[in-house]
Motif scaffolding. Structure first.
Motif, PDB file in Angstrom:
ATOM      1  N   GLY A  13       6.376  -0.288   4.278  1.00  0.00           N
ATOM      2  CA  GLY A  13       6.053   0.681   3.230  1.00  0.00           C
ATOM      3  C   GLY A  13       6.913   1.914   3.455  1.00  0.00           C
ATOM      4  N   VAL A  15       6.229   4.599   4.878  1.00  0.00           N
ATOM      5  CA  VAL A  15       6.073   5.220   6.196  1.00  0.00           C
ATOM      6  C   VAL A  15       6.862   4.449   7.264  1.00  0.00           C
ATOM      7  N   ARG A  36       5.722  -8.305   6.203  1.00  0.00           N
ATOM      8  CA  ARG A  36       5.180  -9.650   5.916  1.00  0.00           C
ATOM      9  C   ARG A  36       5.633 -10.177   4.561  1.00  0.00           C
ATOM     10  N   SER A  43       0.498  -0.104  -0.389  1.00  0.00           N
ATOM     11  CA  SER A  43       0.186   0.941  -1.373  1.00  0.00           C
ATOM     12  C   SER A  43       1.430   1.443  -2.074  1.00  0.00           C
ATOM     13  N   THR A 172       8.150 -11.580   7.285  1.00  0.00           N
ATOM     14  CA  THR A 172       7.872 -11.842   8.697  1.00  0.00           C
ATOM     15  C   THR A 172       6.545 -11.168   9.031  1.00  0.00           C
ATOM     16  N   VAL A 174       3.420 -10.199  11.243  1.00  0.00           N
ATOM     17  CA  VAL A 174       2.962 -10.065  12.629  1.00  0.00           C
ATOM     18  C   VAL A 174       1.545 -10.632  12.693  1.00  0.00           C
ATOM     19  N   LEU A 205      -2.061  -0.379   4.361  1.00  0.00           N
ATOM     20  CA  LEU A 205      -3.325  -0.995   3.933  1.00  0.00           C
ATOM     21  C   LEU A 205      -3.899  -1.930   5.003  1.00  0.00           C
ATOM     22  N   TRP A 206      -3.038  -2.434   5.901  1.00  0.00           N
ATOM     23  CA  TRP A 206      -3.487  -3.357   6.962  1.00  0.00           C
ATOM     24  C   TRP A 206      -3.430  -2.693   8.339  1.00  0.00           C
ATOM     25  N   TYR A 227      -4.709   6.280 -11.974  1.00  0.00           N
ATOM     26  CA  TYR A 227      -4.046   7.247 -12.850  1.00  0.00           C
ATOM     27  C   TYR A 227      -3.725   6.556 -14.165  1.00  0.00           C
ATOM     28  N   TYR A 258      -4.230  15.707 -11.468  1.00  0.00           N
ATOM     29  CA  TYR A 258      -2.812  16.028 -11.347  1.00  0.00           C
ATOM     30  C   TYR A 258      -2.083  15.385 -12.516  1.00  0.00           C
ATOM     31  N   TRP A 285      -5.232 -10.619   3.622  1.00  0.00           N
ATOM     32  CA  TRP A 285      -3.798 -10.765   3.882  1.00  0.00           C
ATOM     33  C   TRP A 285      -3.042 -11.248   2.657  1.00  0.00           C
ATOM     34  N   GLY A 324      -5.026   1.323  -7.883  1.00  0.00           N
ATOM     35  CA  GLY A 324      -4.518   0.717  -6.654  1.00  0.00           C
ATOM     36  C   GLY A 324      -5.179   1.339  -5.437  1.00  0.00           C
ATOM     37  N   PRO A 325      -5.195   0.606  -4.308  1.00  0.00           N
ATOM     38  CA  PRO A 325      -5.823   1.155  -3.106  1.00  0.00           C
ATOM     39  C   PRO A 325      -4.824   1.848  -2.189  1.00  0.00           C
TER      40      PRO A 325
HETATM   41  C1  FAD Z   1      -2.569   4.576  -7.493  1.00  0.00           C
HETATM   42  C2  FAD Z   1      -1.880   5.322  -6.379  1.00  0.00           C
HETATM   43  C3  FAD Z   1      -1.193   6.485  -6.640  1.00  0.00           C
HETATM   44  C4  FAD Z   1      -0.559   7.174  -5.604  1.00  0.00           C
HETATM   45  N1  FAD Z   1       0.145   8.297  -5.870  1.00  0.00           N
HETATM   46  C5  FAD Z   1       0.822   8.948  -4.893  1.00  0.00           C
HETATM   47  C6  FAD Z   1       1.623  10.062  -5.174  1.00  0.00           C
HETATM   48  O1  FAD Z   1       1.744  10.487  -6.296  1.00  0.00           O
HETATM   49  N2  FAD Z   1       2.268  10.660  -4.120  1.00  0.00           N
HETATM   50  C7  FAD Z   1       2.153  10.228  -2.848  1.00  0.00           C
HETATM   51  O2  FAD Z   1       2.758  10.807  -1.952  1.00  0.00           O
HETATM   52  N3  FAD Z   1       1.376   9.152  -2.557  1.00  0.00           N
HETATM   53  C8  FAD Z   1       0.718   8.508  -3.540  1.00  0.00           C
HETATM   54  N4  FAD Z   1      -0.045   7.405  -3.251  1.00  0.00           N
HETATM   55  C9  FAD Z   1      -0.235   7.057  -1.840  1.00  0.00           C
HETATM   56  C10 FAD Z   1       0.951   6.306  -1.275  1.00  0.00           C
HETATM   57  O3  FAD Z   1       1.095   5.125  -1.983  1.00  0.00           O
HETATM   58  C11 FAD Z   1       0.755   6.039   0.203  1.00  0.00           C
HETATM   59  O4  FAD Z   1       0.641   7.280   0.872  1.00  0.00           O
HETATM   60  C12 FAD Z   1       1.892   5.267   0.842  1.00  0.00           C
HETATM   61  O5  FAD Z   1       2.266   4.183   0.073  1.00  0.00           O
HETATM   62  C13 FAD Z   1       1.531   4.788   2.233  1.00  0.00           C
HETATM   63  O6  FAD Z   1       2.606   4.034   2.727  1.00  0.00           O
HETATM   64  P1  FAD Z   1       2.496   3.149   4.039  1.00  0.00           P
HETATM   65  O7  FAD Z   1       3.863   2.753   4.378  1.00  0.00           O
HETATM   66  O8  FAD Z   1       1.714   3.883   5.061  1.00  0.00           O
HETATM   67  O9  FAD Z   1       1.588   1.915   3.665  1.00  0.00           O
HETATM   68  P2  FAD Z   1       1.797   0.649   2.730  1.00  0.00           P
HETATM   69  O10 FAD Z   1       2.535   0.989   1.496  1.00  0.00           O
HETATM   70  O11 FAD Z   1       0.469   0.005   2.570  1.00  0.00           O
HETATM   71  O12 FAD Z   1       2.757  -0.270   3.569  1.00  0.00           O
HETATM   72  C14 FAD Z   1       2.355  -1.059   4.652  1.00  0.00           C
HETATM   73  C15 FAD Z   1       3.267  -2.244   4.740  1.00  0.00           C
HETATM   74  O13 FAD Z   1       3.006  -2.918   5.965  1.00  0.00           O
HETATM   75  C16 FAD Z   1       3.096  -4.305   5.740  1.00  0.00           C
HETATM   76  N5  FAD Z   1       2.304  -4.979   6.767  1.00  0.00           N
HETATM   77  C17 FAD Z   1       0.997  -4.750   7.060  1.00  0.00           C
HETATM   78  N6  FAD Z   1       0.601  -5.550   8.065  1.00  0.00           N
HETATM   79  C18 FAD Z   1       1.661  -6.273   8.416  1.00  0.00           C
HETATM   80  C19 FAD Z   1       1.865  -7.298   9.380  1.00  0.00           C
HETATM   81  N7  FAD Z   1       0.871  -7.716  10.173  1.00  0.00           N
HETATM   82  N8  FAD Z   1       3.103  -7.825   9.494  1.00  0.00           N
HETATM   83  C20 FAD Z   1       4.113  -7.391   8.722  1.00  0.00           C
HETATM   84  N9  FAD Z   1       3.954  -6.477   7.765  1.00  0.00           N
HETATM   85  C21 FAD Z   1       2.757  -5.918   7.608  1.00  0.00           C
HETATM   86  C22 FAD Z   1       2.540  -4.492   4.332  1.00  0.00           C
HETATM   87  O14 FAD Z   1       2.955  -5.683   3.740  1.00  0.00           O
HETATM   88  C23 FAD Z   1       3.070  -3.254   3.630  1.00  0.00           C
HETATM   89  O15 FAD Z   1       4.293  -3.484   2.973  1.00  0.00           O
HETATM   90  C24 FAD Z   1      -0.663   6.696  -4.266  1.00  0.00           C
HETATM   91  C25 FAD Z   1      -1.354   5.518  -4.024  1.00  0.00           C
HETATM   92  C26 FAD Z   1      -1.963   4.832  -5.061  1.00  0.00           C
HETATM   93  C27 FAD Z   1      -2.692   3.575  -4.765  1.00  0.00           C
END
Ligand code: FAD
Length: 811
Positions: A13, A15, A36, A43, A172, A174, A205-206, A227, A258, A285, A324-325
């Protein structure tokens, strides 16, 4: 796929990709990200893509500013468009209380370098034409707001990282993570195994499921978020045509909304009160690029406000609702850093605003992994701010509360009810019966103040309903004797034959002799503070036995540090005593007379002087008593096993009747310590300040033989004089006092910031403590402190307002 790597980042993602990019940019290129599915499969793909600099915590705000400034760089490096539109925005206030809050935000922006400007509702409507200005009382303009393409940004991080030598493996998954006996991690995937020195959980999300693979239950929970996107709107087209610019962002705090332009229409999102967690126990998953079923009834109350505040929405249709979550930690800030007890395992999760915070999270984490320090003050995001008490049930209650209050004001005297009471001490009901108003620290209920029947906190930015009652508690201490509960301190016991040598290396102070205590700053390698404790020597010629008391909220933070520095030979043990040891404190001129009545030990000033510590019975309860008090008065800290706490309390209260004993809470304690210029951890003392800057240099034993951690850097700070100085000020304030993070003005410019303050009831002065550059630190006059949008004259107060010669506490 490679079989060995220095770092495996789990999760592609925004991050995880930012972490990967920052590691590679910092020079660690033997790094691989495992995803994965496709990148953005959590998210990230359905985010609204909004970005903004403001945050309740100034240090997180700084990292948000960094994140936004980064997009140009990754776009250039990767050649991947990020779709950044830096439109600017308006933050709207529909109530006076909200405007006061916004003024505080503007003030903080001054020392953070975030350009914010207070404007009228009419001026706001000139910038953002959909507003009905009659619905608002004021606004703030922020030029650094905007939006971007979530997928573009994520791919830009990943491509830039690849160009620097990092690898990305998609599809891939984990499936397990196992630590080998040599400390390396086996990361087991559906495509084979990677052995790594470090693993980063950026599982979004995981993240919970990835944490569980190493026995960790992370306090994160996903919430559904909606939204809507409207049909094309004539008002939008007219504005675009007239000005040649997009409609700017708006945050309507009181409507909890917003909004921004999306193609020819508008996007409006809300943090609804009737919110809904998603996958409370286990994230499936097989979830990926699906959306959740929209529920318009849930967001209808917010939309109603939206239609009133932005009337053009009444005449347009809704094209799409996205549901979305995404995940939250209990306080809504990310969980970042190394995990205590799992060397080499790091987290970067619970990031609820990935497009404002992702860059800062990646920067801090990569600094931490490579340099051993995040390089910024990231306490508000540190995973160690939670302990085992942050259970799944607690997290669920708190995340729901936080979500529903995302845009709500939290007043400085406001305590939030969800997930409480969780941890209580045995005197909880006794103190409740006396009117205790409870706050919470590290999950434990702590008495704030004692209210007469029918009185409670009225939430306000200004002095409130507790003012006169806290004043009475302060006078009880200063005139006679007061009793307070101090169980919320963190307490540690250090034993073993190597304990003294270890503490001598870990702490910058001189070790106290048997039966004595000292103040003990703890430094990092860079010579800055990482802790401040009271250290007591309870040992004797036969055994080493040490006791440390420090900040309660930093228990996990400090245990992580202690354990990472323990000798490997087992010669030292350290235990966080937590609720296994509770505390009471008595303070005031009659405190000794009270103690004499309840113990057979000799507590005369000669037998039991200031900074002495010994075991004694109080009534029938066996206690450890130290002669020290944060009130700056004659006082004692009494440590007692929980099963005896009630007995000790009752003995003290009964014997104290003769001296008109009264209870006092942490608000009175704050008033008492302010007139002594005493600082506290997480406010005055933080890991960005050196001991000289913080005024703790007098407790640093620069000349001691031991090569304590940070010694060379501390010596250099002493030689060069550091940059800042911690100073106390008396503020010319009438009905409101500082709470922390206000700017300090000098010579017409913002030169410093307040770390904490309040009203010192006994001295009858409004006090602020804060940092200013050393060049102006000895000026008595010319300072001003900005409070609720107005500058107030502030006079430097170099000596304590109360008992400047320390006669009361030593006498
Ligand atoms: C409707 C909505 C609106 C939003 N609007 C905004 C906004 O306007 N501005 C903003 O800043 N944020 C917004 N957000 C929040 C934003 O989406 C999140 O802050 C951000 O996406 C978090 O990113 P992440 O990388 O932490 O997590 P994620 O996007 O959940 O990424 C995690 C990744 O890890 C992978 N993964 C997990 N477990 C494993 C495993 N065991 N092996 C391999 N891969 C794995 C998953 O497949 C996934 O791709 C919004 C969210 C939603 C749902």
């Amino acid at each position: 796929m490679k079989t060995h790597a220095k770092v495996v980042v789990i999760g592609g993602g925004v991050v995880g990709c930012s972490v990967l990019f920052h590691l590679a940019r910092h020079g660690w290129t033997d790094v691989v990200l495992l995803e994965r599915d496709e990148l953005t499969s959590g998210s990230t793909w359905h985010a609204a893509g909004g970005m903004h600099t403001i945050n309740g915590d100034p240090n997180v705000a700084k990292l948000q500013k960094y994140t936004i400034s980064l997009y140009k760089e990754i776009e250039e490096l990767s050649g991947q468009a990020t779709g950044v539109h830096l439109t600017g925005g308006v933050l709207l206030a529909a109530t006076e209380a909200r405007l006061d809050w916004l003024r505080g935000v503007v003030a903080k922006g001054r020392y953070l370098g975030i350009e914010l400007e207070e404007i009228s509702p009419d001026e706001a409507a000139e910038l953002m034409p959909l507003i009905d200005p009659r619905q608002f009382v004021g606004a703030v303009r922020n030029k650094e707001d905007g939006h971007l393409d979530p997928s573009g940004v994520t791919h830009a991080y990943a491509k830039a990282a690849r160009k620097l030598g990092a690898e990305v493996e998609r599809f891939t998954k984990v499936e397990d993570i196992v630590q080998r006996t040599d400390g390396l991690w086996r990361v087991i995937t559906n495509k084979g195994e990677v052995v790594a020195e470090h693993v980063v959980n950026a599982g979004g999300l995981w993240a919970r499921e990835v944490g569980r693979m190493v026995g960790l239950e992370l306090p994160v929970l996903a919430m559904e978020h909606m939204y809507l996107i409207t049909e094309d709107m004539p008002e939008v087209a007219a504005w675009n045509q007239k000005t040649g610019t997009e409609i700017i962002h708006a945050v309507d705090f009181d409507g909890e909304l917003y909004l921004r332009q999306e193609r020819g229409g508008m996007l409006m999102g809300t943090y609804e009160k009737a919110n809904k967690p998603w996958s409370e126990f286990q994230t499936p998953w097989n979830f990926g690029h699906e959306l959740l079923e929209p529920d318009i009834d849930r967001i209808a109350p917010s939309l109603e406000v939206g239609f009133r505040h932005f009337p053009a929405f009444q005449n347009t249709g809704i094209k799409q609702i996205i549901n979305g979550p995404f995940t939250f930690a209990p306080d809504g800030n990310p969980l970042v850093g190394p995990v205590r007890g799992l060397p080499g395992f790091w987290v970067a999760c619970g990031v609820m605003a990935g497009f404002s915070q992702g860059g800062g999270v990646g920067l801090a984490l990569s600094n931490w992994m490579i340099e051993g320090d995040p390089g910024a003050d990231i306490w508000a995001m540190d995973v160690s701010r939670y302990g085992d008490w942050a259970t799944m049930g607690y997290t669920n209650a708190k995340v729901r509360e936080n979500y529903s209050r995302r845009f709500s004001i939290r007043f400085p005297n406001e305590e939030l009810p969800a997930g409480r009471p969780l941890k209580t001490t045995p005197v909880y009901d006794l103190l409740s019966a006396k009117g205790s108003q409870w706050g919470v620290a590290y999950g434990l209920e702590v008495p704030l103040w004692y209210a007469p029947e029918g009185v409670k906190d009225e939430f306000s930015w200004r002095r409130s309903s507790d003012f006169e009652h806290v004043a009475k508690e302060v006078e009880t201490v200063r005139q006679g004797v007061g009793l307070s509960e101090i169980s919320s301190f963190a307490k540690y016991r250090v034993t073993g034959e190597g304990a003294a040598a270890w503490l001598d290396h870990l702490l910058a102070c001189k070790l106290p002799k048997s039966g004595r205590m000292t103040l003990a700053p703890m430094l990092k390698e860079d010579g800055r503070l990482i802790g401040d404790f009271t250290l007591a020597n309870l040992g004797n010629s036969k055994s080493d036995d040490w006791f440390l008391a420090g900040s309660g909220v930093a228990e996990q933070y400090h245990m992580r540090w202690f354990e990472a520095h323990l000798p490997k030979d087992g010669s030292v043990s350290i235990e966080a005593l937590g609720a296994k040891l509770t505390g009471l404190s008595i303070a005031g001129p009659s405190a000794r007379k009270l103690l004499e009545k309840v113990t057979r030990s000799d507590v005369s000033n000669t037998a039991f002087p200031f900074m002495a510590i010994t075991r004694m019975d109080i009534g029938m309860a066996p206690c450890l008593v130290g002669r020290v008090s944060y009130t700056g008065d004659l006082g004692y800290e009494i440590w007692v096993a929980p099963e005896y706490q009630r007995a000790a309390y009752q003995a003290l209260m009964a014997a104290g009747e003769e001296f008109s004993i009264g209870l006092f809470g942490s608000r009175a304690l704050n008033a008492l310590r302010l007139e002594k210029n005493y600082g506290s951890w997480a406010r005055e003392y933080r890991p960005i300040y050196g001991p000289l800057e913080a005024g703790l240099d007098r407790f640093v034993a620069y000349g001691k033989q031991s090569d304590f951690i940070g010694k060379q850097a501390a010596l250099a700070e002493r030689k060069q004089g550091g940059r800042l100085r911690l100073r106390a000020f008396v503020v010319d304030a009438a009905d409101a006092d500082v709470i922390g993070d206000e700017p300090i003005w000098y010579g017409g410019a913002v030169r410093g910031w307040v770390t904490s303050g309040g009203y010192a009831h006994h001295s009858k002065k409004s006090v602020a403590i804060g940092y200013v550059p050393k060049e102006i630190a000895d000026e008595a006059y010319g300072f001003e402190i900005e409070l609720l949008g107005k500058r107030h004259a502030a006079r430097m107060q170099p000596t304590p307002l109360f008992d400047a010669n320390f006669e009361r506490m030593r006498g």
